[in-house]
Design an enzyme around this catalytic site. Structure first.
Site: not given
Length: 394
Positions: A276, A278
């Site tokens: 992921t 960010f």
């Protein structure tokens, strides 16, 4: 005035932020001196002025409403100093992107979720030794930065398996925060349960919808019913708090440690390449450099017509600027541009915004020339941030 001089000692926010709470709304008064509260007013006013009505007018207006390249100064006020205005903040320098202030207090970083969330791990990776502050919703994290409750926010924007986090793309446009960095986090899901509970005793499993989807094969093999909740760590907290015996949670090993759960299985995601990305957000931009790899994020809109998007993207290709991502989002609350009378009055097209990331610093002449070219055809253009790229393998 640099961000490090705006900080005043404040109570810990480890309990999280809920802007619906009257206590959290009043806490602003406790974290700033009167001079700082005065300083906040024009910052919030600028956010209020940059509302959706302005954007809708820009998108529907003439091409003259596209930003002039000189107006990038509004997004990147590199030359601001104390004599320019007593209220305008100076942009951050790389030296100011530290984890503590001159008075020794820790940087407060907002994230969405509860303790043990992957977002908390990302915040701590981005800003080691920070005070990670949980927020109920993504909106709350944005507002916490704007209201000076915290100094930064670290929020997910895309996942290698699940794709883009559309909500945060929309919030980037709605709010006037700046992207000052990015951090990538490897996501390693675990199957958690209360002590003494075995895998075969579990009938259902709780987690965030994306986490459940990323563990589809494993959960199908185990024959468990999926139940979606707001976040992974929240699922672990719920299982532990209610001492559930028939339910487990898909969450991180950190969540297992925090809530006293056993790890029944590790790395249960279907694809081991689960990362992921960010974004690190702040009230002030940073000064782009050329001493290391930089990335720039922009959002723009175009008039409808054949080849307009191709022409817009070509401004980067002809200058050898590499695009790393493009995302389209419908322009909310905007009427359909055209109605095709030949098709019983059905909509002909929707207005769209295009979010683009490219590998270049705003200090690079090619990037400046590309944006100068893009503004000639764009009906709306905003630079969201120019920031150091995370070149780690995670």
């Amino acid at each position: 005035m640099a961000a490090s001089t705006l900080h005043a000692p404040v109570p810990s926010l480890r309990g999280g932020i809920n802007l619906k709470s009257s206590l959290d709304r009043r806490i602003i008064a406790t974290i700033k001196t009167p001079a700082q509260r005065h300083r906040t007013a024009p910052v919030l006013a600028s956010v209020q002025r940059d509302n959706s009505d302005e954007l809708h007018n820009n998108v529907g207006g003439e091409k003259k409403n596209a930003i002039e390249l000189e107006r990038l100064l509004e997004e990147y006020p590199y030359e601001f100093n104390s004599k320019d205005s007593p209220w305008l903040p100076k942009p951050l320098t790389s030296a100011q992107l530290s984890n503590s202030f001159s008075d020794g207090s820790r940087l407060r970083v907002a994230y969405q979720g509860v303790h043990g969330a992957y977002s908390e791990s990302a915040a701590e990776k981005a800003y080691p030794n920070c005070e990670a502050v949980p927020c109920e919703q993504f909106d709350t994290a944005f507002e916490a930065v704007e209201r000076w409750l915290v100094e930064r926010a670290v929020l997910p924007i895309e996942n290698s398996l699940g794709g883009s986090i559309h909500r945060n793309y929309d919030l980037l446009l709605r709010h006037r925060l700046h992207i000052v960095g990015e951090v990538k986090l490897a996501i390693r899901h675990c199957l958690l349960a209360n002590p003494g509970v075995k895998v075969e005793e579990l009938k259902r499993v709780l987690s965030h919808p994306q986490a459940l989807a990323q563990c589809e094969h494993t959960l199908t093999r185990l024959g468990m019913v999926r139940e979606a909740v707001d976040d992974t760590a929240g699922a672990a907290k719920l299982v532990a708090f209610h001492k559930l015996k028939d339910a487990g949670a898909v969450a991180s090993s950190a969540a297992a440690r925090i809530y006293g759960l056993n790890i029944l299985a590790e790395d249960i995601q279907d694809d081991s390449d689960n990362v992921t990305r960010f974004l690190m957000l702040a009230r002030e931009p940073i000064i782009p450099g050329t001493d290391r790899p930089f990335k720039t994020s922009i959002v723009f809109s175009l008039e409808e017509g054949p080849g307009t998007l191709f022409k817009a993207l070509a401004v980067f290709a002809m200058r050898d600027v590499n695009l790393t991502k493009i995302e389209s989002r419908p322009l909310q609350k905007q009427a359909l541009r055209e109605v095709d009378d030949s098709n019983n009055g059905s909509p002909k097209c929707f207005p769209y915004l295009f979010y683009v990331d490219f590998e270049a610093s705003m200090a690079d002449q090619n990037a400046q020339n590309a944006l100068g070219h893009l503004k000639e055809m764009a009906t709306f253009l905003r630079v969201l941030g120019s920031y150091p790229a995370d070149i780690s393998t995670e």
